[in-house]
Motif scaffolding. Sequence first.
Motif, mmCIF file in Angstrom:
data_model
loop_
_atom_site.group_PDB
_atom_site.id
_atom_site.type_symbol
_atom_site.label_atom_id
_atom_site.label_comp_id
_atom_site.label_asym_id
_atom_site.label_seq_id
_atom_site.Cartn_x
_atom_site.Cartn_y
_atom_site.Cartn_z
ATOM 1 N N PHE A 1 0.845 -1.194 0.000
ATOM 2 C CA PHE A 1 0.000 0.000 0.000
ATOM 3 C C PHE A 1 0.875 1.236 0.000
ATOM 4 N N ILE A 2 0.215 2.356 -0.344
ATOM 5 C CA ILE A 2 0.957 3.604 -0.515
ATOM 6 C C ILE A 2 0.448 4.626 0.491
ATOM 7 N N LEU A 3 1.374 5.193 1.273
ATOM 8 C CA LEU A 3 1.061 6.388 2.054
ATOM 9 C C LEU A 3 1.612 7.557 1.259
ATOM 10 N N ALA A 4 0.792 8.594 1.073
ATOM 11 C CA ALA A 4 1.233 9.716 0.242
ATOM 12 C C ALA A 4 1.363 10.983 1.072
ATOM 13 N N ALA A 5 2.428 11.731 0.824
ATOM 14 C CA ALA A 5 2.519 13.079 1.396
ATOM 15 C C ALA A 5 1.590 13.975 0.599
ATOM 16 N N GLU A 6 1.216 15.112 1.222
ATOM 17 C CA GLU A 6 0.251 15.970 0.520
ATOM 18 C C GLU A 6 0.813 16.531 -0.785
ATOM 19 N N ASN A 7 2.149 16.516 -0.967
ATOM 20 C CA ASN A 7 2.742 17.038 -2.209
ATOM 21 C C ASN A 7 2.983 15.936 -3.251
ATOM 22 N N ALA A 8 2.469 14.739 -2.999
ATOM 23 C CA ALA A 8 2.739 13.630 -3.937
ATOM 24 C C ALA A 8 2.047 13.860 -5.272
ATOM 25 N N SER B 1 -9.279 8.115 -5.411
ATOM 26 C CA SER B 1 -9.352 7.043 -6.409
ATOM 27 C C SER B 1 -8.919 5.687 -5.864
ATOM 28 N N GLY B 2 -8.467 5.660 -4.610
ATOM 29 C CA GLY B 2 -8.053 4.384 -4.030
ATOM 30 C C GLY B 2 -6.622 4.001 -4.338
ATOM 31 N N LEU B 3 -5.870 4.916 -4.956
ATOM 32 C CA LEU B 3 -4.464 4.596 -5.270
ATOM 33 C C LEU B 3 -3.613 4.621 -4.013
ATOM 34 N N VAL B 4 -3.953 5.518 -3.081
ATOM 35 C CA VAL B 4 -3.181 5.592 -1.840
ATOM 36 C C VAL B 4 -4.111 5.326 -0.668
ATOM 37 N N SER B 5 -3.526 4.770 0.404
ATOM 38 C CA SER B 5 -4.405 4.431 1.531
ATOM 39 C C SER B 5 -4.736 5.673 2.341
ATOM 40 N N ARG B 6 -3.778 6.610 2.477
ATOM 41 C CA ARG B 6 -4.089 7.879 3.154
ATOM 42 C C ARG B 6 -3.005 8.910 2.892
ATOM 43 N N ILE B 7 -3.342 10.156 3.232
ATOM 44 C CA ILE B 7 -2.419 11.279 3.017
ATOM 45 C C ILE B 7 -1.849 11.712 4.363
ATOM 46 N N VAL B 8 -0.548 11.990 4.353
ATOM 47 C CA VAL B 8 0.164 12.320 5.578
ATOM 48 C C VAL B 8 0.944 13.620 5.321
ATOM 49 N N ASP B 9 1.229 14.371 6.387
ATOM 50 C CA ASP B 9 2.092 15.565 6.241
ATOM 51 C C ASP B 9 3.437 15.150 5.676
ATOM 52 N N VAL B 10 3.968 15.971 4.794
ATOM 53 C CA VAL B 10 5.247 15.600 4.190
ATOM 54 C C VAL B 10 6.338 15.437 5.251
ATOM 55 N N ASP B 11 6.298 16.266 6.291
ATOM 56 C CA ASP B 11 7.346 16.204 7.325
ATOM 57 C C ASP B 11 7.289 14.920 8.156
ATOM 58 N N SER B 12 6.103 14.348 8.265
ATOM 59 C CA SER B 12 6.012 13.150 9.110
ATOM 60 C C SER B 12 5.778 11.877 8.295
ATOM 61 N N LEU B 13 5.950 11.977 6.962
ATOM 62 C CA LEU B 13 5.636 10.828 6.100
ATOM 63 C C LEU B 13 6.424 9.560 6.481
ATOM 64 N N VAL B 14 7.743 9.687 6.551
ATOM 65 C CA VAL B 14 8.561 8.489 6.797
ATOM 66 C C VAL B 14 8.292 7.953 8.201
ATOM 67 N N GLU B 15 8.210 8.892 9.144
ATOM 68 C CA GLU B 15 7.925 8.509 10.539
ATOM 69 C C GLU B 15 6.597 7.738 10.620
ATOM 70 N N GLU B 16 5.584 8.241 9.921
ATOM 71 C CA GLU B 16 4.261 7.611 9.944
ATOM 72 C C GLU B 16 4.308 6.238 9.260
ATOM 73 N N ALA B 17 5.054 6.169 8.148
ATOM 74 C CA ALA B 17 5.173 4.881 7.436
ATOM 75 C C ALA B 17 5.898 3.858 8.310
ATOM 76 N N VAL B 18 6.949 4.304 8.993
ATOM 77 C CA VAL B 18 7.703 3.377 9.861
ATOM 78 C C VAL B 18 6.818 2.946 11.036
ATOM 79 N N LYS B 19 6.055 3.901 11.587
ATOM 80 C CA LYS B 19 5.144 3.571 12.703
ATOM 81 C C LYS B 19 4.115 2.518 12.255
ATOM 82 N N THR B 20 3.592 2.727 11.061
ATOM 83 C CA THR B 20 2.610 1.774 10.525
ATOM 84 C C THR B 20 3.257 0.408 10.317
ATOM 85 N N ALA B 21 4.472 0.427 9.769
ATOM 86 C CA ALA B 21 5.189 -0.835 9.531
ATOM 87 C C ALA B 21 5.525 -1.523 10.849
ATOM 88 N N GLU B 22 5.881 -0.721 11.862
ATOM 89 C CA GLU B 22 6.204 -1.306 13.175
ATOM 90 C C GLU B 22 4.988 -1.989 13.778
#
Length: 258
Positions: free
Chosen positions: A119-126, A174-195
């Motif tokens: 799945f894809i987490l997208a920053a708002e600038n994606a 369109s269902g391409l991404v699961s949710r939108i995250v702040d660009v500054d916290s994108l990686v942190e949020e993805a790692v948290k989700t993965a953890e």
Amino acid sequence: MAYKNIIVETRSRVGLITLNRPKAMNALNAALIDELAQALDGFESDAAIGAIVLTGSEKAFAAGADILEMKDNTYAENYLNNFITDGWERITTCRKPVIAAVAGYALGGGCEVAMMCDFILAAENAKFGQPEVTIGTIPGAGGTQRLTRVVGKSKAMEMCLSGRMMDAEEAERSGLVSRIVDVDSLVEEAVKTAEAIAKLSQPIVLMAKEAVNNAYETTLTQGVHFERRLFHATFSTEDQKEGMAAFAEKRQPAFKNR
Ligand code: CAA
């Protein structure tokens, strides 16, 4: 192994791969793809890793296959070398969950690589797009197929025929991404989700992934049958007993991957 085009790190039970060709907008050349495949092999075979995050920079997840590297390829070379196959498809054979954390451009092969992830987490600038048609070619790493399955024919056609990009809002709609995250916290949020995923029972997580992926490969009846059999099989694991006992006893489960 010393990587030149990617950065490979571990964060607790999460493997983090960062595409790192900043001067070329993370364009996917052969060396990068080779390194990506090796990093994935490493995390797949490492029992301490439960999930993987794939990301790029704030400007670009990846702006596609490396145009400068491929522009003079001949048809015969592409065909004989099975260009855009080895390494590229490694993500699709990962058994562990792979999350794409996309900021900035995910174009052409970049969009395709993101779609190969679970799945894809997208920053708002994606920005997502299949602009190959604007440079005289078409998607070659599954863009016409995966995008169509995810967003439907009309949007996929428009994107593949015109090269129009989708912003994060449209991609979420369109269902391409699961949710939108702040660009500054994108990686942190993805790692948290993965953890959070990596803390669960690994065999059960892998079964869930296999079952969802089966939805893309089979009929509804066969898919539901496959799911039902896997559901039955979860009851042969210690982790199912532990998970349900923990619920009944109002405590956190301690999964053992057994
Ligand atoms: N391949 C090689 N180099 C690339 C690249 C690519 N796909 N995308 C960007 N770059 C390089 C540029 O050449 C430039 O390098 P120099 O500074 O050395 O000139 C650098 O990255 C920065 O790019 P721009 O100056 O173009 O930056 P911008 O902000 O003006 O535009 C962009 C950004 C919209 C992403 C633009 O670079 C672009 O359109 N890139 C190409 C996108 C594309 O067509 N992708 C599809 C490739 S084909 C494919 O992927 C096939 C497949 O299905 C597998």
